[in-house]
Design a protein around this motif. Structure first.
Motif, mmCIF file in Angstrom:
data_model
loop_
_atom_site.group_PDB
_atom_site.id
_atom_site.type_symbol
_atom_site.label_atom_id
_atom_site.label_comp_id
_atom_site.label_asym_id
_atom_site.label_seq_id
_atom_site.Cartn_x
_atom_site.Cartn_y
_atom_site.Cartn_z
ATOM 1 N N UNK A 39 0.850 -1.323 0.036
ATOM 2 C CA UNK A 39 0.026 0.153 0.125
ATOM 3 C C UNK A 39 0.899 1.235 -0.084
ATOM 4 N N UNK A 40 1.887 1.085 0.798
ATOM 5 C CA UNK A 40 2.781 2.288 1.097
ATOM 6 C C UNK A 40 3.324 2.657 -0.448
ATOM 7 N N UNK A 41 4.068 1.555 -1.171
ATOM 8 C CA UNK A 41 4.417 1.790 -2.216
ATOM 9 C C UNK A 41 3.697 2.018 -3.619
ATOM 10 N N UNK A 42 2.367 1.506 -3.435
ATOM 11 C CA UNK A 42 1.440 2.196 -4.411
ATOM 12 C C UNK A 42 1.457 3.298 -4.420
ATOM 13 N N UNK A 43 0.911 3.910 -3.252
ATOM 14 C CA UNK A 43 0.704 5.113 -2.876
ATOM 15 C C UNK A 43 2.076 6.169 -3.633
ATOM 16 N N UNK A 44 3.018 5.796 -3.124
ATOM 17 C CA UNK A 44 4.333 6.556 -3.748
ATOM 18 C C UNK A 44 4.472 6.489 -5.212
ATOM 19 N N UNK A 45 3.630 5.562 -5.912
ATOM 20 C CA UNK A 45 3.798 5.131 -7.239
ATOM 21 C C UNK A 45 4.790 4.443 -7.890
ATOM 22 N N UNK A 46 5.452 3.460 -6.798
ATOM 23 C CA UNK A 46 6.543 2.600 -7.148
ATOM 24 C C UNK A 46 6.050 1.485 -7.582
ATOM 25 N N UNK A 47 4.972 0.741 -7.493
ATOM 26 C CA UNK A 47 4.311 -0.311 -7.815
ATOM 27 C C UNK A 47 2.830 -0.143 -8.113
ATOM 28 N N UNK A 48 2.070 -1.233 -8.321
ATOM 29 C CA UNK A 48 0.846 -1.258 -8.578
ATOM 30 C C UNK A 48 0.043 -2.334 -7.778
ATOM 31 N N UNK A 49 -0.733 -1.977 -6.787
ATOM 32 C CA UNK A 49 -1.275 -2.778 -5.875
ATOM 33 C C UNK A 49 -2.410 -3.464 -6.679
ATOM 34 N N UNK A 50 -2.499 -4.876 -6.576
ATOM 35 C CA UNK A 50 -3.411 -5.740 -6.727
ATOM 36 C C UNK A 50 -4.044 -6.722 -5.824
ATOM 37 N N UNK A 51 -5.278 -7.238 -6.013
ATOM 38 C CA UNK A 51 -5.595 -8.009 -5.045
ATOM 39 C C UNK A 51 -4.811 -9.331 -5.141
ATOM 40 N N UNK A 52 -4.142 -9.360 -3.811
ATOM 41 C CA UNK A 52 -3.354 -10.622 -3.515
ATOM 42 C C UNK A 52 -2.007 -10.425 -3.869
ATOM 43 N N UNK A 53 -1.486 -9.231 -4.353
ATOM 44 C CA UNK A 53 0.020 -8.966 -4.845
ATOM 45 C C UNK A 53 0.109 -7.590 -5.297
ATOM 46 N N UNK A 54 1.203 -7.539 -5.813
ATOM 47 C CA UNK A 54 1.647 -6.377 -6.605
ATOM 48 C C UNK A 54 2.349 -6.487 -7.822
ATOM 49 N N UNK A 55 2.215 -5.521 -8.799
ATOM 50 C CA UNK A 55 2.915 -5.623 -10.058
ATOM 51 C C UNK A 55 3.686 -4.376 -10.454
ATOM 52 N N UNK A 56 4.488 -4.886 -11.497
ATOM 53 C CA UNK A 56 5.327 -3.550 -12.100
ATOM 54 C C UNK A 56 4.463 -2.022 -12.265
ATOM 55 N N UNK A 57 5.056 -1.148 -12.215
ATOM 56 C CA UNK A 57 4.531 0.403 -12.152
ATOM 57 C C UNK A 57 4.275 0.399 -13.598
ATOM 58 N N UNK A 58 4.865 0.185 -14.605
ATOM 59 C CA UNK A 58 4.861 0.485 -15.672
ATOM 60 C C UNK A 58 3.575 0.228 -16.691
ATOM 61 N N UNK A 59 2.788 -1.032 -16.044
ATOM 62 C CA UNK A 59 1.577 -1.421 -16.476
ATOM 63 C C UNK A 59 1.736 -2.398 -17.806
ATOM 64 N N UNK A 60 2.832 -2.441 -17.999
ATOM 65 C CA UNK A 60 3.143 -3.592 -19.305
ATOM 66 C C UNK A 60 2.785 -4.871 -18.931
ATOM 67 N N UNK A 61 2.891 -5.043 -17.596
ATOM 68 C CA UNK A 61 2.538 -6.624 -17.249
ATOM 69 C C UNK A 61 1.159 -6.889 -16.938
#
Length: 267
Positions: A39-61
């Motif tokens: 949650x902290x890194x999602x708010x900072x724009x470092x990664x994307x938060x998803x249900x059950x995990x996190x993904x790369x911030x560039x959205x390509x994945x």
């Protein structure tokens, strides 16, 4: 960021996606701690938060669902129209979750084929509700994501009651051996149930999925009978799919006329 958060970011950037379960095990800490880190890194724009995990911030994945709806529209419409032509009288078909699946539902609207559609997708169910010739069966379960997916034991139990002429399945990418892959285990379990009950399992994907990998193997490549897409896969993937007996079918762009007329009649 603290040291653990920096390492989480490194893992997600390298892999494209990481689950909370895997990260909690990697750092020997609680799921709640990992969730707070994400949650902290999602708010900072470092990664994307998803249900059950996190993904790369560039959205390509793994693009956000609202973004997906605007991606590769012509390709998805052509694929959907091609899939709709396979639905015949007295058939029972399964329609999965995703924007291509939603386009397929729109393509079925102008048809007057007496068939049954079973879906784990609230958006598909709403699109087909009240159709004069299509019986629509919507799975029960938990709806926790914006794509309208219904997941959990209730959804799986309902899907397993049917035998499908076709199961139209969406997913997020391929493993190196041609196996379809996705990100969300709960959705994967529903997809597996549908594939297991289908005479013909059809992957409905646009060409952007060919060079992606996700985090969960949905099934072995041989579980799919066909891939319906807008372009041929790269040579290595094409060879892997051919070796598994998967037929690759290209949607005809002429099929767009069917979708366009459908959209005009169903604004």
């Amino acid at each position: 960021m603290n040291k653990r958060q920096a390492e989480i970011l490194r893992i997600v950037t390298r892999q494209g996606y990481a689950t909370i379960d895997a990260l909690a095990g990697r750092f020997d800490t609680s799921h709640q701690t990992i969730r707070r880190d994400i949650i902290f890194m999602d708010h900072a724009g470092l990664l994307q938060r998803f249900h059950g995990g996190a993904g790369a911030v560039d959205g390509r994945v793994r693009p956000r669902y609202d973004d997906k709806r605007a991606l590769a529209l012509d390709a998805k419409h052509a694929i959907a129209a091609e899939a709709a032509r396979r639905v015949g009288e007295k058939m029972t078909v399964f329609i999965d979750v995703g924007t291509t699946a939603e386009a397929l539902a729109q393509c079925l609207l102008p048809l007057r084929v007496g068939c049954r559609v079973v879906t784990s997708n609230l958006n598909v169910g709403l699109a087909l509700a009240g159709h004069p010739t299509i019986e629509t069966v919507v799975a029960g379960g938990t709806a926790r994501t914006r794509d309208g997916a219904l997941v959990g034991p209730l959804a799986i139990a309902l899907v397993e009651q049917f035998s499908f002429d076709y199961a139209f399945i969406g997913f997020s990418g391929f493993d190196t051996d041609g196996a379809p892959m996705d990100f969300d285990l709960d959705k994967v379990l529903v997809k597996r149930a549908a594939i297991g009950r289908a005479a013909t399992a059809v992957g409905i994907i646009d060409a952007s999925k060919y060079r992606r990998q996700a985090s969960i193997r949905l099934a072995e490549a041989v579980a799919l009978d066909q891939i319906l897409s807008d372009a041929r896969p790269p040579a290595a993937l094409a060879d892997a799919l051919s070796g598994a007996g998967v037929e690759i079918i290209l949607a005809r762009r002429a099929a767009l006329s069917a979708v366009e007329s459908c959209e005009r009649s169903n604004p």
